[in-house]
Structure formats: C-alpha cells, structure tokens
Scaffold this motif. Structure first.
Motif, PDB file in Angstrom:
ATOM      1  N   MET B 176      -2.463  19.528  -5.020  1.00  0.00           N
ATOM      2  CA  MET B 176      -2.847  18.175  -4.641  1.00  0.00           C
ATOM      3  C   MET B 176      -1.681  16.997  -5.043  1.00  0.00           C
ATOM      4  O   MET B 176      -1.427  16.323  -4.518  1.00  0.00           O
ATOM      5  N   ALA B 177      -1.153  17.314  -6.374  1.00  0.00           N
ATOM      6  CA  ALA B 177      -0.427  16.239  -6.906  1.00  0.00           C
ATOM      7  C   ALA B 177       0.496  15.636  -6.270  1.00  0.00           C
ATOM      8  O   ALA B 177       0.707  14.554  -5.997  1.00  0.00           O
ATOM      9  N   ILE B 178       1.424  16.684  -5.510  1.00  0.00           N
ATOM     10  CA  ILE B 178       2.628  16.096  -4.921  1.00  0.00           C
ATOM     11  C   ILE B 178       2.063  15.158  -3.586  1.00  0.00           C
ATOM     12  O   ILE B 178       2.506  13.995  -3.253  1.00  0.00           O
ATOM     13  N   TRP B 179       1.018  15.658  -2.871  1.00  0.00           N
ATOM     14  CA  TRP B 179       0.473  14.921  -1.878  1.00  0.00           C
ATOM     15  C   TRP B 179      -0.163  13.520  -2.047  1.00  0.00           C
ATOM     16  O   TRP B 179       0.255  12.537  -1.604  1.00  0.00           O
ATOM     17  N   VAL B 180      -0.756  13.549  -3.289  1.00  0.00           N
ATOM     18  CA  VAL B 180      -1.223  12.362  -3.731  1.00  0.00           C
ATOM     19  C   VAL B 180      -0.050  11.533  -4.241  1.00  0.00           C
ATOM     20  O   VAL B 180      -0.422  10.302  -3.773  1.00  0.00           O
ATOM     21  N   LEU B 181       0.944  12.008  -4.839  1.00  0.00           N
ATOM     22  CA  LEU B 181       1.994  11.132  -5.210  1.00  0.00           C
ATOM     23  C   LEU B 181       2.471  10.459  -3.827  1.00  0.00           C
ATOM     24  O   LEU B 181       2.857   9.574  -3.808  1.00  0.00           O
ATOM     25  N   ILE B 182       2.789  11.306  -2.934  1.00  0.00           N
ATOM     26  CA  ILE B 182       3.298  10.687  -1.423  1.00  0.00           C
ATOM     27  C   ILE B 182       2.499   9.678  -0.802  1.00  0.00           C
ATOM     28  O   ILE B 182       2.946   8.616  -0.677  1.00  0.00           O
ATOM     29  N   ILE B 183       1.101   9.795  -0.909  1.00  0.00           N
ATOM     30  CA  ILE B 183       0.198   8.770  -0.510  1.00  0.00           C
ATOM     31  C   ILE B 183       0.049   7.612  -1.159  1.00  0.00           C
ATOM     32  O   ILE B 183       0.270   6.274  -0.847  1.00  0.00           O
ATOM     33  N   ALA B 184       0.130   7.720  -2.495  1.00  0.00           N
ATOM     34  CA  ALA B 184       0.319   6.736  -3.735  1.00  0.00           C
ATOM     35  C   ALA B 184       1.305   5.998  -3.423  1.00  0.00           C
ATOM     36  O   ALA B 184       1.293   4.619  -3.413  1.00  0.00           O
ATOM     37  N   ILE B 185       2.713   6.406  -3.547  1.00  0.00           N
ATOM     38  CA  ILE B 185       3.843   5.718  -3.316  1.00  0.00           C
ATOM     39  C   ILE B 185       3.871   5.067  -1.899  1.00  0.00           C
ATOM     40  O   ILE B 185       4.341   3.833  -1.726  1.00  0.00           O
ATOM     41  N   GLY B 186       3.536   5.640  -0.822  1.00  0.00           N
ATOM     42  CA  GLY B 186       3.501   5.231   0.617  1.00  0.00           C
ATOM     43  C   GLY B 186       2.789   3.897   0.673  1.00  0.00           C
ATOM     44  O   GLY B 186       2.899   3.090   1.230  1.00  0.00           O
ATOM     45  N   LEU B 187       1.344   4.186   0.161  1.00  0.00           N
ATOM     46  CA  LEU B 187       0.452   3.004   0.079  1.00  0.00           C
ATOM     47  C   LEU B 187       0.952   1.673  -0.421  1.00  0.00           C
ATOM     48  O   LEU B 187       0.659   0.622  -0.129  1.00  0.00           O
ATOM     49  N   SER B 188       1.759   2.015  -1.489  1.00  0.00           N
ATOM     50  CA  SER B 188       2.176   0.738  -2.321  1.00  0.00           C
ATOM     51  C   SER B 188       3.397   0.156  -1.624  1.00  0.00           C
ATOM     52  O   SER B 188       3.936  -0.718  -1.975  1.00  0.00           O
ATOM     53  N   ASP B 189       3.871   0.959  -0.588  1.00  0.00           N
ATOM     54  CA  ASP B 189       5.249   0.368   0.094  1.00  0.00           C
ATOM     55  C   ASP B 189       5.350  -0.195   1.623  1.00  0.00           C
ATOM     56  O   ASP B 189       5.921  -0.429   2.119  1.00  0.00           O
ATOM     57  N   TRP B 190       3.975   0.113   2.160  1.00  0.00           N
ATOM     58  CA  TRP B 190       4.024  -0.320   3.504  1.00  0.00           C
ATOM     59  C   TRP B 190       4.058  -1.744   3.926  1.00  0.00           C
ATOM     60  O   TRP B 190       4.598  -2.302   4.754  1.00  0.00           O
ATOM     61  N   VAL B 191       3.903  -2.654   3.031  1.00  0.00           N
ATOM     62  CA  VAL B 191       3.767  -3.887   3.278  1.00  0.00           C
ATOM     63  C   VAL B 191       5.060  -4.579   3.748  1.00  0.00           C
ATOM     64  O   VAL B 191       5.259  -5.427   4.762  1.00  0.00           O
ATOM     65  N   GLN B 192       6.143  -3.923   3.222  1.00  0.00           N
ATOM     66  CA  GLN B 192       7.401  -4.506   3.525  1.00  0.00           C
ATOM     67  C   GLN B 192       7.644  -4.302   4.871  1.00  0.00           C
ATOM     68  O   GLN B 192       8.173  -5.034   5.666  1.00  0.00           O
ATOM     69  N   PHE B 193       7.365  -3.110   5.311  1.00  0.00           N
ATOM     70  CA  PHE B 193       7.667  -2.453   6.682  1.00  0.00           C
ATOM     71  C   PHE B 193       6.695  -3.566   7.762  1.00  0.00           C
ATOM     72  O   PHE B 193       7.353  -4.006   8.767  1.00  0.00           O
ATOM     73  N   ALA B 194       5.570  -3.787   7.136  1.00  0.00           N
ATOM     74  CA  ALA B 194       4.567  -4.637   8.137  1.00  0.00           C
ATOM     75  C   ALA B 194       5.128  -5.890   8.457  1.00  0.00           C
ATOM     76  O   ALA B 194       5.120  -6.489   9.415  1.00  0.00           O
ATOM     77  N   ARG B 195       5.649  -6.552   7.241  1.00  0.00           N
ATOM     78  CA  ARG B 195       6.023  -7.900   7.417  1.00  0.00           C
ATOM     79  C   ARG B 195       7.049  -7.910   8.297  1.00  0.00           C
ATOM     80  O   ARG B 195       7.482  -8.820   9.076  1.00  0.00           O
ATOM     81  N   VAL B 196       8.111  -7.185   7.983  1.00  0.00           N
ATOM     82  CA  VAL B 196       9.463  -7.174   8.960  1.00  0.00           C
ATOM     83  C   VAL B 196       9.013  -6.758  10.315  1.00  0.00           C
ATOM     84  O   VAL B 196       9.694  -7.615  11.160  1.00  0.00           O
ATOM     85  N   VAL B 197       8.245  -5.794  10.429  1.00  0.00           N
ATOM     86  CA  VAL B 197       7.994  -5.488  11.951  1.00  0.00           C
ATOM     87  C   VAL B 197       7.252  -6.636  12.737  1.00  0.00           C
ATOM     88  O   VAL B 197       7.356  -6.926  13.849  1.00  0.00           O
ATOM     89  N   ARG B 198       6.249  -7.081  11.859  1.00  0.00           N
ATOM     90  CA  ARG B 198       5.507  -8.397  12.382  1.00  0.00           C
ATOM     91  C   ARG B 198       6.553  -9.300  12.807  1.00  0.00           C
ATOM     92  O   ARG B 198       6.354 -10.032  13.841  1.00  0.00           O
ATOM     93  N   GLY B 199       7.301  -9.908  11.928  1.00  0.00           N
ATOM     94  CA  GLY B 199       8.245 -11.064  12.375  1.00  0.00           C
ATOM     95  C   GLY B 199       9.157 -10.593  13.524  1.00  0.00           C
ATOM     96  O   GLY B 199       9.167 -11.379  14.509  1.00  0.00           O
ATOM     97  N   ALA B 200       9.723  -9.331  13.570  1.00  0.00           N
ATOM     98  CA  ALA B 200      10.270  -9.212  14.548  1.00  0.00           C
ATOM     99  C   ALA B 200       9.674  -9.025  16.001  1.00  0.00           C
ATOM    100  O   ALA B 200      10.144  -9.396  17.019  1.00  0.00           O
ATOM    101  N   THR B 201       8.323  -8.631  15.810  1.00  0.00           N
ATOM    102  CA  THR B 201       7.675  -8.617  16.981  1.00  0.00           C
ATOM    103  C   THR B 201       7.072  -9.692  17.221  1.00  0.00           C
ATOM    104  O   THR B 201       7.154 -10.266  18.648  1.00  0.00           O
ATOM    105  N   LEU B 202       7.013 -10.854  16.561  1.00  0.00           N
ATOM    106  CA  LEU B 202       6.733 -12.220  16.909  1.00  0.00           C
ATOM    107  C   LEU B 202       7.865 -12.697  17.797  1.00  0.00           C
ATOM    108  O   LEU B 202       7.621 -13.353  18.925  1.00  0.00           O
ATOM    109  N   VAL B 203       9.024 -12.407  17.220  1.00  0.00           N
ATOM    110  CA  VAL B 203      10.251 -12.709  18.259  1.00  0.00           C
ATOM    111  C   VAL B 203      10.307 -12.149  19.520  1.00  0.00           C
ATOM    112  O   VAL B 203      10.622 -12.694  20.570  1.00  0.00           O
TER     113      VAL B 203
END
Ligand SMILES: Nc1ncnc2c1ncn2[C@@H]1O[C@H](COP(=O)(O)OP(=O)(O)O)[C@@H](O)[C@H]1O
Ligand SMILES: Nc1ncnc2c1ncn2[C@@H]1O[C@H](COP(=O)(O)OP(=O)(O)O)[C@@H](O)[C@H]1O
Ligand code: SF4
Ligand code: SF4
Ligand SMILES: [Mg+2]
Ligand SMILES: [Mg+2]
Lengths: 325, 317, 323
Positions: B176-203
């Motif tokens: 499990m360790a590897i998959w947990v790692l992936i989810i853990a790092i992914g979850l801590s990293d989505w925010v910047q994607f969301a922010r940029v995509v939201r900004g571009a979407t608004l435009v």
C-alpha cells in the motif's frame, strides 16, 4: 519658414529571424506651425510606427534605418537617452488611444501635471499648481480646483483623455502627436475631444500629427492628410482635395467603402483582399494585387513615389479628375 | 478596440511537422542552453529509469544475485574478498549502488508522476467547476483550497500517510505504501492546479466563443470539457512540470523520514535514508550518489519548468 | 405577425460589493438598470438596428433576445414563443435553432483550439445533425475556400474570422441573426466586404437581422428601422430616411451632429455637453435631462413615454405631435 516637423525619407526596420521587416518605408512629410496633419490608413499601415519614430519610442528591435527627422530645424532622429526624454516632455507632447497608459495610476493628476511643468519650465511649485488647475479648466474639466487632487481612475474615459491632453500641452510643446486619441471613445465624447484639440492647437500655434483610421475625423479636423498603405505614403495633400478628388486608387477605394448617407443602401465599394503582411510585400507598387487600375509596369521595382502623380500620389496611373467627377 | 492588426497571408500550407519545427516555441528552445541541457538530462534520467532492468548491471532485488561478501565495496575499487568492482560501490548488503539508484529513480519518478497526475485531475476538475459554475460551488472549493494551503504540504502528506497506515492491515502495508504516497502527495498538491485553472476559466468563460456554444444549446459539462479545458491547459503544463520536481522531493522527504517507500521498494529518498547511516563510518558513497541523482533530477525538471513558464508566457519576459 | 416582439423589456444587474463588504461599509445594494422598459417589433426579413453609445444596453438586449440572459421583467416573443417562460422544451429548442448571433470580437468568438470545420459545424453537430461537407459549403458561401476548413482560427485575419463566424451562424439555417457590432473591430475596406456579404446572405436566405452598432453611418446603410438607445431606454425609433433627415429626439439630434462627416471639411461642431450619467443612479424623469437644451421642469420629474409621432416613435415631452 521652417516647418515645425520635417520628416525626410524615414525608414524603420525590424530585424527578425525570418528577415528584416520594413513597417515604414521612405516616408517624407512636413507639418507647419499651427497645422494639423492627418495620418490615415488601415491598421498595420505603419501610422503608429512613424509617429513613434519621431518621439524615439520605437520598441527594439525596431529602429530608424535611414532618413532624417527635424524639429524646428534641429535634427532629432539620432538623439538618445536623456536628450530624447527632454525633447519628448518639452517639445513634443503625446496623446495615445488609451488614456490610462499615459497616466500614472498611483499619482494624483495635479501632481503629474506639476511634475511635468517643473521639469520643463522655469516656474515655482505654487505657480505650477495654479497652472495645473488652469490647464484642467482649459480642457474643460468641471470643478478643476477640486478634481486636481483626484486619481486617474476617478475620471471617466473622456475626462481622462482631457487630462492627457492637458498633460501633453502643459510644457507648451511645439508638436503634438495624437495616436488614435478618440478611437476608444463614444461619438459625443469624440466630438468634444477633437474640438478641444483643434481649439488648443489653433490658439497656441502647435503643430499636430493626428493619427487615425477614421476618415470622418480627418475630414473635420485636418488641414492636410497623409494616406499610408503598407508602410508607405500612398497620397499626401490638402484634405479637401485628397478626400473629394483622390488620385491614388487606394484612397479612392477607402472613400468608396465608407458608408455614406448620400449613397443610401447602394452596395459598398469593395477593395478585394486585405493589406499584405510585411513579410510578403509584393514587388513594385504594394497595392497592385488589389488595384483595379494596375498595369504591367506596376509590378516593376522601384515602385511609384509621390513624384509620379503631381507630388501627391505614389501611383503610376493615378485617377484623372474626369474619372472621379 | 478597433486597432487590430490584420494578418492576411497568401495561402500556404507547409506540412504540420515543418510548421512545428519552425514554431517560435522550438526556436526559443533551441536558443536557450539551460532548456536544452536540462531537457537532455531529464530525458536521460527518465529513460534510464524506465529501462533500468536493461541497463542496470545487477538486479538489486534478486536475493540470489546478492553476495554479502561484496558489501561496502568502494566505488571503482575491486572488492577485497571477491575482487568484483562496482562503479559507484555497494551498500552493506552488497547491492550495487548504481543499480539501486536506477531502480530507486524508477520508484521516485513513478510516485512523482502519478502524484502529479492525480493532483492535476483533481485540481483541474475542481478548478473548472469553481470557475465555470461560480456561486456556492466556487466558494466551497476555494475555501477548502485556502485551508489546505495553510498547512505545509509535507504535513498534509504525513497526516494522510499516518491515517492510511492506521487503517491498512500490516501484511499489505508495504504494497500500500507506494499508493498511499501517491495519494498523499497528490492531495497536498492539487490546490495550485485548481487556482490556476479557476483563474483561466474565469477569463475564458466570458469570451464570446463560449457564448456561441451556449447559444447552440451546449450544456455546462460539454462547454467545460470541450471548449474551456483545451484553452486552460498551457499554464497547467508549466505547473505540472514544476510540481513534478517538487513531488519528487516531497516523496524523497517522506521516504527519508521513514514514512514513504519501504526498504523492499526503495526510492531515492529511502536510499538516502539508508545511506546516511553509513556516512560517519566512512562509506560516503552509499549516501552521496543517490543524493546527487535526486538533486540533478529535481533541478533539471525544475529548470525545464521555469523555462516552459517563460516560453509559454511571453508577457513575463 | 412580427418575427420578434419585445415588450417592456427590463434588465437589472446587481453590481453590489460582496455581502460582507456591504455590511462593513454600510452601503446599500447597488442595482444597475442596463435596459429599462424597452419595446419594439422586428418584422420578418427586415433589418432592425439598435444604435447608442457604449453602455446604452445594446448588447444586453441582444443577449436577452437570443436567450443568453434572462429579462428581469418584460418579455421577448419569437414566433410567439417566450423563451424565458415557455415550458415546452420542444418549442424552446425549435425557436433556439432559429436564432443565431455574431459577436464583435472576431478573435474571442472562435475557439482557438478548434479547427474551422468543427467550429462551423458545431450548431448542427450539437443537435445531432448531418455535418458532412457542411463547413466546406458554408465557407464557400461566405467567400472563403473549402480547404480553409482544416485550418485553425489564428491562421485568418480579422475580416476572414468574421466570415467564419457568419458561416457558423448560418449552419443551423436560422431565421434571425443578432449581430452585435459585427464590423466594429474591422478596417473600413474589410467592413465593406463584410457588410456586403451580410446583405447578400440576407436576400439569399431570407434572414432577419437585429443589427447592433454604435456607428450611425453603418446603421443607416444596413437598417430598415432604427432604434436609438440612451441609458438603457429606447428614445426614438424611425426608418433611416426619417431618422437622418428629421431626427426628433434631442439626443438623436446631438448624436447626428456630433458624428464626424466625410464631407465635413473644417466643420466647427458645437461639441455636445456633459457625459452619459451613471446607470446606477440615473437622473429622475427623462434620463437625458441634464444634457438636454430643451429640458423643462416636467423632464426632471416624469419619464417620457414612447409616443407615435408621424412615422416615428419618440420618447420626449417636448416633441409636439404636430411636428
Ligand atoms: N515588434 C514587431 N515585430 C514585427 N512586426 C511588428 C512589430 N510591431 C509592429 N509590427 C508591424 O508593423 C506594422 C505597422 O504597425 P503600426 O505602426 O502599429 O500600424 P498602425 O498604427 O498603422 O495600425 C504592422 O504591420 C505591425 O504588424
Ligand atoms: N454582466 C453584467 N454585470 C453587470 N453590469 C453589466 C453586465 N453586462 C452589462 N452591464 C452594464 O449594463 C450596461 C449596458 O451594457 P451593454 O449592454 O454591454 O451596453 P452596450 O452594448 O450598449 O455598450 C452597462 O452600464 C454595463 O456596464
Ligand atoms: S501604381 Fe499601379 S498598382 Fe499601384 S496604385 Fe497606381 S495603378 Fe494601382
Ligand atoms: S423629455 Fe425633456 S429632457 Fe428629455 S429629451 Fe425631451 S426635452 Fe429633453
Ligand atoms: Mg496604431
Ligand atoms: Mg456592446
């Protein structure tokens, strides 16, 4: 008398990795004191480039490749750095399409005016403020004494353009370059701004280069008109002559494609195609692929110059008066 | 408003490949030594990770091929007992460091790429929704993002890792360790994607091509996916590259702290953790080479991302 | 029966700051009336033009007509169907297929990531229609080449893009096309090409246009009937000849006098006074009263109704029915 501005064979080059582009080619004209020269042409014709070359505001890599520019008899095309800046503020005023780009959003407009005056005129701080208020009154800002302490964003678009005109004129320059000063404004505001520009320049004897794509504005405001096409002068002459009896087929085409009350619903005259891009300029006369009068010699190099049609139109086969009448 | 340049060219139809090769993007790339070098290094490292089983001189995870006698061989020096020589030396169990690095990079890159992919999908989806739908949807998504940002991402990852560890049975933990790692790092990293995509979407959503699509009767999801998404992807690409570098580091950090990839599937971070135990007893190579590899990998990916950002965003230059 | 019937159309935008800011700064809600009580009809196969300066509500009306915005009050009936209130989904869909729009900005109105073929065919594809060869045919109809279908929008000039927009608008064989400043971003010579094309297509397909523009000469050239807007209100409506020869509303008169004229050499225009008021706090009574040379007391208290005067409709207290 020496003209206020005199441009001789001005050529502007932009070196790119695909070769050198020439947005302004061999352009010559004078503007006399108190005269308004209208520069018209469709977008991309090189109107702004020519204007920017005069005030030394070409963005590198664009540069003056050859030709001379004289202001009141003094050569200015080779000025650099501080000399150019001093000239810009003191002797040449500028008005651009978007008034916001000419105003510092963080400074009160009064401070911007006094700063410019103190830099170029020998007057005291309190005099400068008085003159700033007077300048705002002169351009028709109601309540100038109070508004002098406002910021640019507190004005409407039309009012801002008035402030820019006050700013351009406050150091009492001998030349104003107005690049599409009313393009972003409504008709009623446009009429106000054009009337203001005309009045101030007549009163002070300022020479004006009025760049616009609007033939109507040219007709009403300009004394003489320079028609530009693909970086070159197509036609140059007194505004009434050029607009009512154009000699160059392009000018004629432009006039024909403008909807006019007197022509009613008749089909508009069409110039086929569009202006060529700078990297695919045709040989000879740049207008020949679109020209209804083109003949074999129109493709030969060098292309026509103003001298080919009574010093007025760069065309080998200009329209004759009978054709137009 | 009125002053739009006309770009009317004579119709010419060079092949798409020619066009692509002549594009400003490639031209700028060729002119930037940093971009070329970092791209070359990244490519080299990624390829050698992918083809590790073919390249690696030894299989470090095949117990049969290991010889404990080879333990602690120094780089490029024949082993005192067996006479075998290893480029980068061996560790305490006689595993070839070069081979473990290749396999470790595989894990590191896989975890990093998968984590970024996960963060990207999550961030793009939420960012598109927030930007396009607006209202409460937007408020809720963006507030969660704000809260998320106030925690250091490594902390978030450790938290998730801890929880996951608590709920998985012991025998599955290593898997499990590897998959947990992936989810853990992914979850801590989505925010910047969301922010940029939201900004571009608004435009983008206020552009008239979107109005044209609405008029035709296209529904929200269709407009988001088919119209807006393709137009908000170039900033995402930049962030993804830079995120990849950060995710590789984050993975290494977690593994270094002992909450990441297990010793049975060591990543570069695990190797560094193991290596640091031998630093003071003189076996420096066990730590140094994995650490250098990690540094080179993260740095070149990051430089590539920086260059991409400048190249795709001419206004910043 | 008129193809389009707009009655008492009003649109109010809430432009207040966020709730929390309002509470802290103790400000009331700010409501902007973009369109106020506008009524007009568009007859089939005619061109109805809306003119007015920026912010006068032209685009807002256009968007309500095609259903991109909902009216706050009032209604838009197209072939007798009120898009905002009709409940029969089939009817709404039928009417929608009959309306298309052409926008001002030829750069923003085409998705840069789509091929021209897909852009033009989308209105048909979205309804599951047959699209083979459709884009190529339409491209030729608007004066481009069939082989342009495989290109992307950035390979075209502004005028050519506007032709692509027109082709897209024609794809679903609409009856009504709302054209929002379709040539404002184009040079005169290109504008002439596009206007000629639009006139030709109108005759060929029997189209009806709502033509929105700030340019009086363009409107005069295109329109069968012109509505003049000021601050979201319809102040005058007339056919072009009447409007340009005998403008009745003081605002129309001012607008016509201010427009630059091709033969106005050295004309000294008496520049119009004042500016367009803030639409959030419009002046009471007639919205034009602060700038109007004829303004009387009644103008400051009572909003003038649109009245039939001769062949025109005018909203002004001082215009005499006997004029
Ligand atoms: N940095 C640049 N690189 C290449 N071409 C340019 C650059 N800047 C302007 N141009 C070109 O120079 C020509 C003249 O532009 P401009 O003077 O702005 O035209 P106008 O003001 O008449 O619309 C245009 O064809 C434009 O595309
Ligand atoms: N979505 C919106 N939100 C708030 N105000 C708007 C919105 N759309 C338009 N407005 C306002 O409504 C008025 C009319 O706008 P518009 O219809 O775009 O005018 P026009 O097309 O005549 O220039 C303007 O004052 C504008 O600021
Ligand atoms: S020189 Fe020839 S092609 Fe050029 S404008 Fe004159 S007639 Fe036309
Ligand atoms: S109603 Fe009064 S203020 Fe309004 S336009 Fe007529 S005269 Fe002028
Ligand atoms: Mg320009
Ligand atoms: Mg509009």
């Amino acid at each position: 008398m020496t003209p206020t501005l005199s441009i001789h064979n001005l050529t502007v080059d932009i070196p790119t990795r695909h070769g050198t582009l020439r947005p302004v080619q061999d352009v010559s004209y004078d503007i006399a004191q108190g005269e308004i020269l209208g520069v018209v042409g469709e977008s991309g014709a090189g109107k702004s480039m020519a204007g920017n070359a005069v005030i030394g505001l070409l963005n590198p890599p664009a540069h003056i490749a050859s030709g001379e520019i004289h202001l009141n008899g003094t050569r200015i095309d080779h000025l650099q750095g501080d000399d150019m800046r001093r000239l810009r503020g003191k002797h040449i005023g500028m008005v651009f399409q978007d008034p916001l780009t000419s105003l510092n959003p963080l400074l009160k407009i009064g401070d911007q005016l006094t700063e410019t005056m103190l830099a170029h005129l020998d007057i005291s701080q309190s005099d400068a403020r008085k003159r700033a208020i007077a300048a705002l009154e002169e351009v028709g800002i109601p309540g100038a004494a109070q508004r002098v302490d406002s910021y640019p964003h507190q004005f409407s678009g039309g009012m801002r353009q008035r402030v820019v005109i006050a700013l351009a004129l406050c150091a009492e320059p001998s030349l104003i370059i107005a690049d599409e000063p009313t393009t972003a404004l409504d008709v009623s505001v446009q009429a106000q701004i054009i009337a203001l520009l005309k009045r101030l320049c007549r009163d002070r004897g300022t020479a004006v280069m009025l760049i616009t794509h609007d033939m109507g504005v040219i007709a009403e405001a300009a004394d003489r008109v320079a028609v530009m096409y693909a970086g070159q002068l197509a036609e140059l002459g007194p505004v009434r002559d050029v607009l009512t009896v154009p000699l160059h087929p392009y000018t004629d085409g432009l006039m024909g494609s403008t909807p006019l009350a007197s022509r009613g619903k008749a089909r508009l005259h069409q110039i086929p195609g569009a202006m060529p891009r700078l990297d695919t300029l045709p040989d000879g006369c740049a207008f020949h692929p679109r020209c209804p009068r083109a003949q074999a010699d129109c493709t030969r190099n060098p292309g026509p110059t103003l001298a080919d049609a009574q010093g007025r139109a760069a065309c080998f086969h200009p329209l004759l008066r009978e054709d137009v009448a | 408003m009125v002053d739009t340049p006309l770009s009317d060219s004579a119709a010419k139809d060079p092949s798409r490949l020619r066009l692509a090769l002549q594009s400003d993007f490639i031209y700028q790339f060729k002119r930037s030594p940093v971009a070329v070098v970092s791209f070359a290094i990244t490519l080299l490292l990624v390829l050698s990770a992918i083809f590790a089983p073919l390249i690696a001189p030894y299989d470090p995870f095949d117990p049969g091929s290991l010889n404990l006698m080879n333990g602690f061989s120094a780089p490029m020096t024949p082993n005192a007992f067996t006479g075998d020589s290893f480029w980068l030396g061996t560790d305490d169990q006689g595993r070839d460091v070069f081979s473990t690095i290749l396999y470790g990079m595989r894990i590191s890159l896989f975890v990093g790429a998968a984590a970024v992919a996960f963060a990207m999908v999550l961030g793009i989806t939420l960012g598109l929704l927030a930007g396009y739908v607006g209202g409460w949807t937007e408020t809720i998504i963006m507030r969660i993002a704000d809260v998320q940002l106030t925690f250091p991402s490594i902390l978030v990852a450790m938290l998730i890792f801890g929880v996951a560890k608590g709920v998985t049975p012991v025998e599955y933990r290593d898997q499990m360790a590897i998959w947990v790692l992936i989810i853990a790092i992914g979850l801590s990293d989505w925010v910047q994607f969301a922010r940029v995509v939201r900004g571009a979407t608004l435009v983008e959503k206020n552009k008239e091509y979107v109005a044209a699509a609405k008029l035709i009767g296209r529904t929200g999801p269709a407009i988001m996916l088919r119209h807006i998404l393709p137009n908000v992807l170039s900033p995402v690409l930049v962030i993804a590259t830079i995120s990849l570098a950060l995710a590789i580091i984050a993975e290494a950090t977690l593994s270094f702290l002992g909450v990441g990839a297990p010793p049975t599937q060591p990543s570069l971070g695990t190797l560094i953790r193991i290596g640091q135990g031998f630093l003071f007893s003189g076996e420096w190579w066990i730590l140094l080479f994995p650490a250098l590899t990690l540094l080179t990998l993260a740095l070149s990916v990051n430089l590539l991302g920086d260059w991409l950002r400048d190249a795709l965003n001419p206004r910043l230059r | 029966m008129a193809l389009v019937s707009v009655s008492h159309l009003t649109r109010i935008f809430d432009v207040s700051k966020p709730w929390l800011n309002r509470v802290i700064e103790r400000q009331p809600k700010a409501l902007l009336t973009a369109v106020s009580d506008v009524s007009f009809n568009i007859e089939e196969q005619t061109v109805y033009a809306l003119v007015g300066e920026s912010g006068s509500g032209k685009s807002t009306i256009g968007k309500m007509l095609v259903g991109l915005l909902e009216p706050s009050t009032g209604s838009v009936d197209i072939r007798g169907v009120d898009l905002a209130r009709e409940t029969d989904a089939q009817k709404i869909d039928d009417v929608r297929a009959d309306i298309q729009m052409i926008f001002q900005d030829p750069f923003a109105s085409l998705n840069p990531r789509w091929r021209v073929r897909d852009i033009i065919a989308e209105p048909v594809a979205a309804r599951g229609g047959h699209t083979k060869g459709l884009s190529e045919r339409l491209l030729e109809q608007v004066g481009l080449a069939a082989r342009d279908a495989g290109k992307f929008p950035h390979e075209f000039s502004g005028g050519q893009r506007q032709r692509i927009c027109i082709a897209r608008a024609l794809a679903s064989e609409p009856k009504l096309i709302v054209c929002d400043e379709p040539t404002s971003a184009l040079d005169v010579s290109v504008q002439a090409q596009v206007l000629n094309l639009m006139s030709d297509l109108k005759d060929e397909f029997g189209l009806t246009y709502l033509f929105i523009s700030h340019d009086l000469t363009v409107v005069q050239h295109m329109a069968d009937k012109i509505g003049v807007l000021y601050l979201g209100r319809l102040v005058e409506e007339a056919d072009p000849d009447t409007l340009f020869e005998t403008p009745k509303h003081p605002y129309t008169q001012m607008l016509l006098a201010a427009a630059p004229q091709l033969d106005g050499f050295g004309r000294e225009v008496i520049p119009p006074t004042g500016e367009i008021p803030d639409p959030i706090n419009p002046p009471p009574g007639c919205a034009y009263n602060p700038r109007c040379p004829l303004a009387a007391d009644i103008c400051r208290t009572k909003r003038p109704e649109l009245r039939q005067i001769g062949t025109s409709r005018v909203a002004c207290h001082m215009v005499d029915a006997t004029d």
